[in-house]
Structures are given as structure tokens and as C-alpha cells.
Motif scaffolding. Structure first.
Motif, PDB file in Angstrom:
ATOM      1  N   ARG A   1      16.527  20.790  -7.251  1.00  0.00           N
ATOM      2  CA  ARG A   1      15.084  20.983  -7.485  1.00  0.00           C
ATOM      3  C   ARG A   1      14.510  19.979  -8.477  1.00  0.00           C
ATOM      4  N   HIS A   2      15.324  19.408  -9.336  1.00  0.00           N
ATOM      5  CA  HIS A   2      14.814  18.448 -10.325  1.00  0.00           C
ATOM      6  C   HIS A   2      15.065  17.003  -9.916  1.00  0.00           C
ATOM      7  N   GLU A   3      15.618  16.776  -8.738  1.00  0.00           N
ATOM      8  CA  GLU A   3      15.936  15.407  -8.319  1.00  0.00           C
ATOM      9  C   GLU A   3      14.661  14.628  -7.998  1.00  0.00           C
ATOM     10  N   ARG A   4      14.671  13.348  -8.317  1.00  0.00           N
ATOM     11  CA  ARG A   4      13.564  12.460  -8.000  1.00  0.00           C
ATOM     12  C   ARG A   4      14.127  11.159  -7.421  1.00  0.00           C
ATOM     13  N   ALA A  18       0.817  -1.211   0.000  1.00  0.00           N
ATOM     14  CA  ALA A  18       0.000   0.000   0.000  1.00  0.00           C
ATOM     15  C   ALA A  18       0.852   1.264   0.000  1.00  0.00           C
ATOM     16  N   GLN A  19       2.147   1.106   0.187  1.00  0.00           N
ATOM     17  CA  GLN A  19       3.051   2.251   0.239  1.00  0.00           C
ATOM     18  C   GLN A  19       4.081   2.169  -0.885  1.00  0.00           C
ATOM     19  N   THR A  20       4.471   3.325  -1.386  1.00  0.00           N
ATOM     20  CA  THR A  20       5.544   3.408  -2.361  1.00  0.00           C
ATOM     21  C   THR A  20       6.876   3.418  -1.618  1.00  0.00           C
ATOM     22  N   VAL A  21       7.772   2.504  -1.966  1.00  0.00           N
ATOM     23  CA  VAL A  21       9.094   2.449  -1.355  1.00  0.00           C
ATOM     24  C   VAL A  21      10.093   2.986  -2.368  1.00  0.00           C
ATOM     25  N   LEU A  22      10.881   3.969  -1.928  1.00  0.00           N
ATOM     26  CA  LEU A  22      11.787   4.693  -2.809  1.00  0.00           C
ATOM     27  C   LEU A  22      13.217   4.616  -2.291  1.00  0.00           C
ATOM     28  N   VAL A  23      14.154   4.740  -3.204  1.00  0.00           N
ATOM     29  CA  VAL A  23      15.566   4.886  -2.864  1.00  0.00           C
ATOM     30  C   VAL A  23      16.080   6.098  -3.614  1.00  0.00           C
ATOM     31  N   GLY A  24      16.818   6.951  -2.902  1.00  0.00           N
ATOM     32  CA  GLY A  24      17.357   8.129  -3.560  1.00  0.00           C
ATOM     33  C   GLY A  24      18.275   7.758  -4.703  1.00  0.00           C
ATOM     34  N   ARG A  25      18.208   8.511  -5.789  1.00  0.00           N
ATOM     35  CA  ARG A  25      19.086   8.227  -6.933  1.00  0.00           C
ATOM     36  C   ARG A  25      20.546   8.490  -6.583  1.00  0.00           C
ATOM     37  N   ASN A  26      20.768   9.379  -5.635  1.00  0.00           N
ATOM     38  CA  ASN A  26      22.119   9.597  -5.116  1.00  0.00           C
ATOM     39  C   ASN A  26      22.172   9.005  -3.725  1.00  0.00           C
ATOM     40  N   PRO A  27      22.998   8.001  -3.477  1.00  0.00           N
ATOM     41  CA  PRO A  27      23.008   7.348  -2.162  1.00  0.00           C
ATOM     42  C   PRO A  27      23.510   8.241  -1.044  1.00  0.00           C
ATOM     43  N   GLU A  28      24.098   9.383  -1.374  1.00  0.00           N
ATOM     44  CA  GLU A  28      24.628  10.285  -0.354  1.00  0.00           C
ATOM     45  C   GLU A  28      23.574  11.319   0.029  1.00  0.00           C
ATOM     46  N   GLY A  29      22.407  10.846   0.492  1.00  0.00           N
ATOM     47  CA  GLY A  29      21.313  11.746   0.813  1.00  0.00           C
ATOM     48  C   GLY A  29      21.639  12.686   1.956  1.00  0.00           C
TER      49      GLY A  29
END
Length: 519
Positions: free
Chosen positions: A439-442, A409-420
């Protein structure tokens, strides 16, 4: 000192120092948010006078060396710092009044008893009674009791990021995300210092607050071939809060942050504050916006390494599926902290009998353990919106994918840059210059990995872990001056009532998965 409203540099390049308990990193960011270079070292914690303390001189030497390299190669003109929590510095007139103490130093029983008599209630600070120096108010009291002259010699109490700000530019400031990071020094409900600060006479020793990322000073660095170069120094930030700040901008709507390193810090800003259960290592951090942030945590990175031991560097789907089918478990806890206090980690079969785990199984058991524990902490925090994984354990890709299978039921995400963490720190520093390079990062959506029997395995893991604890822990009474809980609502369809042995919901179909990197 450079004023905070200084005009932006045309093409600012930023050096971000990211200090974990063991690993220290420098990342050089370009004005477009890209990482141009990275350098790493290890922090040293030698024993001095019977206590483990930071070798800050060695770390400073490394910082200055890599800064000179970054300035020469990339024309760096600003410095930002993010660090782990639980760590403080006591400054005298011109230097440290005492060495910086390792937060894992054990406190003698008589000091524990003395501190228990003056420790602020959970209803005031949203900080549990913690072991060692995990809430560093206790360590400050201990330092003062060890040295009767220390209190009078201490001019300022500073959190760890701000200590490095001072080392670089001489400015003494405070910052809320570090001071409010389960220190016992802050009341998030009142947005003010706690009764412990008043009782110990520390309020006057707290430097003035500045926002994370604000330009608070300058430093001059002699660079070969360049001569004296002036760099702006930005006010530092707590690492998990840097990640939270970053991904709240990247992910629209509500979200739960799973920040991973030595600790797995799970933060859900929308969780009701009166849900926090201190006995399960739940607390409220404080965001860079001064908001209480309900948090649950466990030392997942260290536990992953301890469970893995000499196991393989990589974990495969096949090994995970085989352990799920055989019903082999790693049960908590393998390190301090976490929702199962007072239990030593062990390996068991489906009947709960202790077993010897094979070396080839250990890395997969570590991944299953972290995934199951993360799912539990998400339930503790009533997470129903998007889940964002960041940091070292996010690189073990099977972990977020296993969690995604339990929470369709939830969206699980990982940052495209691992150095969040570093990106969050950089974002705060760039914001002080009126810039937003991210600003354009997803974030990227994670495809679930659902080996046969995984949902039943996770439910059985909870049963076995709860049976070993043999107690039901009720929430503590919240502060009567806490904010209106109606403002901390929960979205989505996941049930609010916690069931320690309930069956997780049906996952989506799995997608292909490649071997993970060790975190």
C-alpha cells in the motif's frame, strides 16, 4: 480444502512462482512486501513425438525442492503462481491427457485452413488470427485432430497457471485473466465463452471460475526437520495482468502498462476498443476484474537479444548518441508478432540501404529499436496518461528514458521493485487474506535521455519501417455488441489521430544516465 474466508495467518510469508517461457523463478515475500529470497531455473521444452512440449515433471521437482528450502528458511505458508499466456493443459481423469505444447509450435497448413473456417471473428473475441499457438484455441483443435481419442479423454481444459495449481493441490479451477489472454476461447464483450467453445463442445470442460489470488486448496509438503507442513494454494494469474493489477494500485489515475520480458505487452485500459487494429497485433486482454484491456505487443525481449547478438552486455549514452548521429537503424521485425507483420528484421542507414552492423553497435541498436517500437505501440493505443515500465527490459534503463524524451506530456515511471509481475501476484494472494503489504509502494519517475537528433531519428525509423510494410492498415469493424465506447475515454493532450511519420514532441532536458544492465 481451505475455505476462502479462512482467518489470516499472523505473519504470512508467501512463495510466488513466476514462470516465463524460458526462465522460472521463485520469490519469497515477507508480510511487509519485501523479497526475502529468490531462486531461478530454466524450463525445458524437449521434443516428444515430433513436438516441443514442456518437461513439467522436471519443473515440478524443482518447485518442490525450492519450496522445501523456503519453508525451512522462511516459514512460508502460502503459494501463488503467475505465468506467461498462450499455454494450456488438457487434463484427463487423473493426469495430463496430452503433453503441454510449446506455443511456438507451427501448425500444419491444412490445420491452419481448417481452423480459419471455425475461428471466431475479431469482433467477437478481440483476438486476431495469430500464428502458431499464440491464440491457443488453434493448438487445442490441432491436438484433437492429431489424436482422435483426445477429445473424449479430456475432462478439463486448463490455462497454464491453473495447471500448476492443480499439480500442487489437486483443485481444478479457471481464472479470467489467463483464459481471456488472446485464446479465442473468450468473448470480452459478452464476458462469456466464445462460439468456438460452444462449437467444439468445450464449455462443460471448463472448470469453475475463481478469482486470481483466492485460496483454492492446500498441499502438504514433507520438510526436513519440520515434518509435514500444510501450505495454502492461491489461484494463479496471467503475468502481464498481474503487473497491470499491481501498478493500477500504485499509480493514481490513468496509466499505460509496459510489461516486458520475452514479449513487450503494452496495455492501456482507457484506449477505445474500436481503435484496435488486429493486423498490427492489437487485441483485448481481460483484466482480473473481467474488463477488456486494449493491448498492443511485440516480442521485444527476444528481439533485443537477437539484435544484440554478441554485442556488449551494457549500453552507454555515448554509443546511443553516436548511432543516432550516424543514422543507423534496426528495422522490424526480428521475431514473430508485432505491428509490422511479414517483414524480416534488417539493419539500414538513413537512406534505407542495407548495412552490416558492427558488433559494438548491436546492443545500442537493440535499445533504440525497442524504444522506437514501444513509442509506436503507445501511439497505437492512444496513451496519454502515466506510462509504467516493468520487467526485464526496464532494467536497460536507457529504454524507458528514451521513450520519456519522446513523450514529455506523459510521466514515465519504473517500478522501484523490478519484479512487478511477482509483486502483483503476491498482492492478489495477500488481498485474499485481507492484507495489503504494497500500500505504500510508489514508482520512480524516469529522467528523459534526449541525445541530439533523437526525435528526428525516431520519426525516420517510423518512415523506414512503414515504407517496408507498404500498406496502410485500417481498423477492423468492432463488435456490434461491444460496450459503449464513450466509457473508454482518452485523457491528456496527445492527439488521437495517428501519424506514422509525424515528428515526436519536444522532450525535456536529459539527466545523468549510468550504464544499463542487460535485461
Amino acid at each position: 480444502m481451505t475455505p476462502p474466508d479462512a482467518p489470516p495467518v499472523a505473519h504470512p510469508t508467501l512463495a510466488v512462482f513466476d514462470f516465463g517461457k524460458t526462465n522460472a523463478k521463485l520469490l519469497v515475500f515477507g508480510a511487509d512486501g519485501s523479497i526475502l529470497a529468490e531462486r531461478r531455473t530454466h524450463a525445458a521444452w524437449p521434443v516428444v513425438d515430433g513436438l516441443r512440449v514442456l518437461d513439467d515433471a522436471a519443473l515440478l521437482d524443482w518447485m518442490l525442492a525450492v519450496l522445501r528450502e523456503a519453508v525451512a528458511s522462511f516459514d512460508v505458508n502460502g503459494i501463488m503462481i503467475t505465468t506467461h499466456g498462450c499455454t494450456f493443459a488438457l487434463l484427463g481423469e487423473g493426469d495430463l491427457a496430452a503433453p503441454i505444447l510449446d506455443y511456438e509450435e507451427s501448425v500444419p497448413p491444412d490445420i491452419e485452413a481448417a481452423f480459419a473456417r471455425i475461428c471466431p471473428a475479431f469482433s467477437e473475441t478481440a483476438t486476431p488470427a495469430m500464428e502458431r499457438g499464440f491464440a491457443f484455441g488453434k493448438h487445442i483443435v490441432w491436438q484433437e485432430m492429431r489424436d482422435p481419442t483426445l477429445a473424449t479423454r479430456t475432462r478439463h481444459v486448463m490455462t497454464y497457471p491453473q495447471f500448476w495449481v492443480w499439480r500442487l493441490c489437486g483443485t481444478r479451477v479457471s481464472e479470467i485473466s489467463s483464459l481471456g489472454c488472446h485464446t479465442h476461447l473468450w468473448s470480452p464483450y459478452r464476458d462469456d465463452f466464445s462460439s468456438l467453445v460452444e462449437r467444439r463442445g468445450w464449455r462443460e470442460k471448463m472448470p469453475p471460475f475463481r478469482e486470481a489470488g483466492a485460496i483454492v486448496g492446500t498441499m502438504t509438503l514433507d520438510v526436513p526437520g519440520r515434518g509435514a507442513v500444510t501450505l495454502d494454494v492461491h489461484n494463479g494469474v496471467h503475468d502481464s495482468n498481474a503487473s497491470l493489477s499491481h501498478y493500477r494500485r500504485v499509480v493514481p489515475g490513468g496509466m499505460t502498462m509496459v510489461s516486458t520480458g520475452t514479449w513487450v505487452i503494452v496495455m492501456n485500459p482507457d484506449c477505445p476498443l474500436d481503435t484496435l487494429v488486429p493486423e498490427r497485433d492489437m487485441l483485448a486482454n481481460v483484466s482480473v476484474r473481467h474488463e477488456p484491456v486494449p493491448t498492443a505487443r511485440f516480442m521485444g525481449g527476444r528481439e533485443f537479444d537477437l539484435i544484440r547478438g554478441d554485442g556488449p552486455a551494457e549500453v552507454t549514452e555515448e554509443r546511443i548518441a553516436a548511432l543516432v548521429a550516424r543514422g543507423l537503424f534496426a528495422l522490424p521485425s526480428f521475431a514473430d508478432g508485432g505491428p509490422f507483420p511479414g517483414r524480416a528484421g534488417t539493419f539500414v542507414d538513413d537512406a534505407g540501404r542495407t548495412i552490416m552492423s558492427a558488433p559494438d553497435d548491436r546492443t545500442a541498436l537493440a535499445a533504440l529499436y525497442v524504444a522506437a517500437m514501444t513509442d509506436l505501440t503507445l501511439d497505437l493505443l492512444r496513451s496519454t496518461d502515466a506510462i509504467v515500465f516493468d520487467g526485464g527490459l526496464a532494467k536497460v534503463g536507457v529504454i524507458p528514458r528514451l521513450v520519456a524524451a519522446l513523450r514529455p506530456a506523459q510521466t514515465v515511471l519504473v517500478g522501484r521493485n523490478p519484479e512487478g509481475t511477482a509483486c502483483g501476484a503476491a498482492s492478489l494472494a495477500y488481498a485474499a487474506r485481507g492484507l495489503d503489504p504494497f500500500r505504500h509502494e510508489r514508482a520512480a519517475r524516469v529522467a528523459p535521455f534526449d541525445p541530439p537528433g533523437w526525435r528526428g531519428y525516431a520519426a525516420r525509423w517510423r518512415q523506414l519501417a512503414d515504407q517496408r510494410t507498404r500498406s496502410r492498415i485500417e481498423p477492423a469493424t468492432p463488435a456490434h455488441d461491444a460496450p459503449n465506447k464513450d466509457s473508454h475515454h482518452v485523457h491528456g493532450t496527445r492527439p488521437a489521430d495517428l501519424s506514422w511519420i509525424g515528428t515526436p514532441v519536444q522532450p525535456e532536458d536529459p539527466a545523468a544516465y549510468g550504464a544499463a544492465c542487460p535485461w
